[in-house]
Design an enzyme around this catalytic site. Sequence first.
Site, short mmCIF file in Angstrom:
data_model
loop_
_atom_site.label_atom_id
_atom_site.label_comp_id
_atom_site.label_asym_id
_atom_site.label_seq_id
_atom_site.Cartn_x
_atom_site.Cartn_y
_atom_site.Cartn_z
N ASP A 62 -9.98 16.21 -9.28
CA ASP A 62 -10.61 17.54 -9.26
C ASP A 62 -9.85 18.36 -8.24
OD1 ASP A 62 -12.09 19.82 -9.02
OD2 ASP A 62 -13.99 18.82 -8.58
N VAL A 63 -9.08 19.33 -8.70
CA VAL A 63 -8.22 20.07 -7.76
C VAL A 63 -9.02 20.89 -6.74
CG1 VAL A 63 -6.24 20.18 -9.34
CG2 VAL A 63 -7.91 22.08 -9.30
N ASN A 86 -1.01 23.36 -11.75
CA ASN A 86 -1.12 24.16 -12.97
C ASN A 86 -2.56 24.49 -13.36
OD1 ASN A 86 -0.45 24.91 -15.92
ND2 ASN A 86 -1.70 23.06 -16.13
N TYR A 154 -10.45 36.70 -11.79
CA TYR A 154 -9.43 35.76 -12.26
C TYR A 154 -8.04 36.27 -11.84
CZ TYR A 154 -6.18 33.40 -15.40
OH TYR A 154 -5.11 32.70 -15.90
N LYS A 158 -5.06 34.75 -9.22
CA LYS A 158 -3.67 34.50 -9.61
C LYS A 158 -2.71 35.28 -8.69
CE LYS A 158 -4.26 31.56 -12.90
NZ LYS A 158 -3.72 30.19 -12.81
N1 LIG Z 1 -3.96 30.31 -21.80
C1 LIG Z 1 -3.75 31.50 -21.28
O1 LIG Z 1 -4.00 32.52 -21.92
C2 LIG Z 1 -3.17 31.63 -19.90
C3 LIG Z 1 -2.49 32.81 -19.55
C4 LIG Z 1 -1.92 32.93 -18.28
C5 LIG Z 1 -2.04 31.88 -17.38
N2 LIG Z 1 -2.72 30.76 -17.75
C6 LIG Z 1 -2.82 29.69 -16.76
O2 LIG Z 1 -2.16 28.54 -17.26
C7 LIG Z 1 -2.75 27.38 -16.66
C8 LIG Z 1 -3.04 26.36 -17.73
O3 LIG Z 1 -3.95 26.94 -18.66
P1 LIG Z 1 -4.10 26.38 -20.14
O4 LIG Z 1 -4.04 27.57 -21.03
O5 LIG Z 1 -3.20 25.23 -20.36
O6 LIG Z 1 -5.64 25.90 -20.07
P2 LIG Z 1 -6.37 24.63 -20.69
O7 LIG Z 1 -7.81 24.94 -20.56
O8 LIG Z 1 -5.82 24.29 -22.04
O9 LIG Z 1 -5.98 23.43 -19.69
C9 LIG Z 1 -6.49 23.35 -18.39
C10 LIG Z 1 -6.57 21.89 -17.96
O10 LIG Z 1 -7.04 21.87 -16.61
C11 LIG Z 1 -8.05 20.87 -16.50
N3 LIG Z 1 -8.95 21.22 -15.39
C12 LIG Z 1 -9.87 22.22 -15.36
N4 LIG Z 1 -10.49 22.24 -14.17
C13 LIG Z 1 -9.94 21.24 -13.42
C14 LIG Z 1 -10.14 20.78 -12.09
N5 LIG Z 1 -11.07 21.31 -11.29
N6 LIG Z 1 -9.37 19.74 -11.65
C15 LIG Z 1 -8.44 19.16 -12.45
N7 LIG Z 1 -8.22 19.56 -13.74
C16 LIG Z 1 -8.95 20.59 -14.20
C17 LIG Z 1 -8.74 20.86 -17.85
O11 LIG Z 1 -9.45 19.65 -18.06
C18 LIG Z 1 -7.56 21.07 -18.80
O12 LIG Z 1 -6.98 19.83 -19.16
C19 LIG Z 1 -3.96 27.87 -15.88
O13 LIG Z 1 -3.63 28.01 -14.52
C20 LIG Z 1 -4.24 29.24 -16.47
O14 LIG Z 1 -4.89 30.09 -15.57
C21 LIG Z 1 -3.26 30.60 -18.98
#
Ligand SMILES: NC(=O)c1ccc[n+]([C@@H]2O[C@H](COP(=O)([O-])OP(=O)(O)OC[C@H]3O[C@@H](n4cnc5c(N)ncnc54)[C@H](O)[C@@H]3O)[C@@H](O)[C@H]2O)c1
Length: 253
Positions: A62-63, A86, A154, A158
């Site tokens: 859990d980050v 990430n 959010y 970031k």
């Molecule tokens: N998808 C988008 O539109 C988007 C756009 C810009 C930036 N991002 C960023 O990209 C990154 C990845 O997002 P994604 O789209 O792959 O999301 P996702 O929801 O598909 O994956 C996120 C992962 O993080 C894990 N997670 C959540 N909370 C956690 C915690 N407290 N400790 C450990 N693991 C945890 C989840 O179980 C999941 O496997 C994030 O930082 C997100 O903010 C996403």
Amino acid sequence: MLLNGKTAIVTGSGSGVGRAIALRFASEGAQVVCADLRLDWAKETVRQAESAGGTAVAVECDVADEPSVAHVVDGVPDRLDIIVNNVGIATPRPGLKLEEHTGEDFERLVAVNFRGVFHGTKHGIRRFKEQGSGGVILNTGSVAGLVGWGGSVYGATKGAVHQLTRAAAIEGAPFKIRANALAPAGMPYTNFAAGFGLSGDVDALARQVGAQHPLGDPITAEDCAEAAVYLCSDRAANVTGVLLPIDGGYVAK
Ligand SMILES: NC(=O)c1ccc[n+]([C@@H]2O[C@H](COP(=O)([O-])OP(=O)(O)OC[C@H]3O[C@@H](n4cnc5c(N)ncnc54)[C@H](O)[C@@H]3O)[C@@H](O)[C@H]2O)c1
């Protein structure tokens, strides 16, 4: 094999961007520690990496919990080369305005998106300094931290990730510790959109999101993974403090 012999922790590698990075790192010869709140999802990433001939292990983490992150960092035997911080969670309800965030919404976004990256960056630097021969940090930021894109709190978390990355780059440079961040635009095909309640026709959402980009296409987790391989490889040995938009030209408009 750009990452041959390197060991990398990738947080949030049970899904989306983290999984894509973990799989690409494994395909480039890295040993990957797949850390996620969802151990079952991390194990599925490991299964996919191994079935493609790669090496990976799954760990629960859990980050938002500092001892949990420190445990993962210290659990790497021998040498840690790369940490990818990430994990990020979405605005909890679609269209949430700044004044509609509850204190709990704010605390959760900050705890996971900012403090989580702080924990990984802090313990990555600590471990790299103990080892004494450099290291690489890659954080996942967002276009929402570069421009006003929506998701006020959010986006602010970031922006904080971006600034922490720059600080880590400057403080880490004398120790050959590099720190960069990816700043992706919306990626409809990960589990992230489901996190803030968007569902339905994902292809239609992807077309809508892609149309906002000068290049015309939606961003994918694999786009981020390609950039991650470069930034974490020795080919980027002189690249640090960079916030790299993966956005089809969105912020250049
Ligand atoms: N998808 C988008 O539109 C988007 C756009 C810009 C930036 N991002 C960023 O990209 C990154 C990845 O997002 P994604 O789209 O792959 O999301 P996702 O929801 O598909 O994956 C996120 C992962 O993080 C894990 N997670 C959540 N909370 C956690 C915690 N407290 N400790 C450990 N693991 C945890 C989840 O179980 C999941 O496997 C994030 O930082 C997100 O903010 C996403």
